[in-house]
Scaffold this active site. Structure first.
Site, PDB file in Angstrom:
ATOM      1  N   LYS A   1       0.791  -1.222   0.000  1.00  0.00           N
ATOM      2  CA  LYS A   1       0.000   0.000   0.000  1.00  0.00           C
ATOM      3  C   LYS A   1       0.832   1.286   0.000  1.00  0.00           C
ATOM      4  O   LYS A   1       0.370   2.333  -0.440  1.00  0.00           O
ATOM      5  CB  LYS A   1      -0.950   0.006   1.201  1.00  0.00           C
TER       6      LYS A   1
ATOM      7  N   SER B   1       0.489 -10.066  -0.750  1.00  0.00           N
ATOM      8  CA  SER B   1       0.268  -8.623  -0.678  1.00  0.00           C
ATOM      9  C   SER B   1       0.460  -7.996   0.693  1.00  0.00           C
ATOM     10  O   SER B   1       0.587  -6.772   0.795  1.00  0.00           O
ATOM     11  CB  SER B   1      -1.138  -8.288  -1.183  1.00  0.00           C
TER      12      SER B   1
END
Length: 412
Positions: A52, A306
């Site tokens: 992110k 992720s």
């Protein structure tokens, strides 16, 4: 005109002044298991343990290039996006206000404050994310601050595409297939836009938050009626408009869903076998390998892990869900006769590998019978077939409630 690939490469180059490329590691365990050359793109090893910060960096960089006087950034997030924004606020020396739900675990609040330091302020607002988001946008309108969207922003998508830039550089070629987790769609849109038709794709969503599959079926982003929040890093009710514009022509057959309980099995396997800590969303790409085993055999495959922001206070829940999915733990309600020796008779039925994990009298349902909630753990799922056969022969009345969502919620 500058292409998307050019801008993604420029964004990636700029990131190198802030953090190094995350590793691309060949995983021998998974490669042997699936008969493929499987690599993990370890976004769980970024400075904030998720991808992110890439989108946050690029979006913030673009804003400051075009509006250098802009000094206040705002986001609404209960997790990885908040931490990425906090990290980048400190890096760029700007102020940030991060809105988080009141129900956000203290561990995530603490990590966000640690990454942002004096550059950020955390505001806890609303019991649900929609309330938090509304407060953040109202604050932006009042203060003239810039709202940093978690995925529905072209600069965020461009920033997330840096994952693909690094994969190409590290592999020195394109993989045959990339497996991508999908939440709001920023990562998958960025990677696919960069690689285009150079490889095959598998997009994987949590079963309780399949917003891309729903959007493809409807031809546009639609809001799901209900979302299971367990895979909190990817449980999004509606895929972003801009990511979907880049994914609208995806073949629905390339979109898979991963059951939440099976994800728990994958998380524990990666932790126990590989020593890799993944959050539920971070395990999606690895979890779906079992569903595409025939497609990947003999191929070079990259799974994007992720995120690794896992709160170990959740480990008992993950273990519980994994055991239930694997069939080695079950709960049932037993109608136990209220007579001397009945309990001993039941205990003698248990096999040598069967352990009682829960035993609770619920009520005396009749003069001569009582209802008991029992949880049994065993080593092999097949042991339950033997146990239930013995119970039937003896005449015990029971009901397996392991997969009964309503009863499990209230009783377990």
């Amino acid at each position: 005109m500058t292409s998307f690939r050019d801008t993604a490469r420029s964004a990636t180059a700029a990131m190198r002044d802030v953090f190094p490329a995350t590793p691309l590691q060949r995983n021998a365990h998974l490669s042997e298991r699936f008969g493929a050359d499987i690599w993990l793109k370890r976004e769980d090893l970024s400075p904030v343990r998720s991808y992110k910060l890439r989108g946050a960096f690029n979006a913030m960089r673009k804003v400051l290039e075009n509006e250098p006087e802009k000094g206040l950034f705002v986001c609404a997030s209960a997790g990885n996006h908040a931490q990425g924004v906090a990290f980048m606020c400190r890096h760029f020396g700007v102020s940030g206000v991060i809105f988080m739900p009141v129900t956000t675990p203290q561990q995530k609040i603490h990590k966000t404050r640690t990454f942002g330091g004096d550059a950020i302020e955390v505001r806890l607002t609303g019991d649900y994310f929609d309330d938090t988001l509304a407060s953040a946008k109202a604050f932006c309108a009042d203060k003239g601050a810039h709202f940093l969207a978690p995925f529905d922003d072209p600069d965020v998508i461009e920033g997330q595409a840096s994952v693909a830039v690094e994969i190409k550089e590290q592999l020195d070629d394109l993989p045959d297939r990339v497996i991508l987790p999908v939440g709001g769609g920023g990562l998958s849109a960025g990677v696919r836009s960069y690689f285009e038709d150079g490889c095959d794709y598998t997009f994987v969503e949590p079963a309780g938050g399949a917003s891309l599959a729903a959007a493809l079926a409807a031809g546009k982003p639609i809001k799901l009626d209900k979302v299971d929040s367990f895979v909190d890093g990817a449980a999004v009710a509606c895929i972003g408009e801009q990511p979907f514009a880049r994914l609208a022509d995806v073949d629905p057959a390339d979109v898979r869903t991963a059951p939440e309980d099976r994800i728990c099995v994958t998380m524990l396997e990666m932790l126990n076998v590989e020593g890799v800590v993944l959050e539920p969303a971070g395990a999606l790409a690895v979890d779906v390998l079992v569903d595409v085993a025939d497609q990947i055999r003999g191929k070079t495959v990259v799974c994007v892990t992720s995120g690794g922001n896992f709160d170990f206070e959740r480990l008992p829940e993950v273990k519980e869900r994994a055991q239930r999915y694997s069939g080695v733990k079950k709960y049932f309600i037993l109608r136990l006769p209220q007579r001397p020796g009945a309990l001993k008779e039941f205990l003698n039925i248990l096999g040598p590998q069967d352990d009682i994990a829960r035993f609770e009298y619920l009520k005396k349902s009749a003069r001569n019978f009582g209802s008991v909630l029992i949880g049994i753990e065993t080593r092999e799922a097949g042991n339950f077939e033997v146990l239930f056969d013995k119970l039937d022969k003896v005449g015990f009345t029971y009901r397996d409630i392991t997969d009964d969502a309503i009863l499990s919620e209230f009783l377990i």
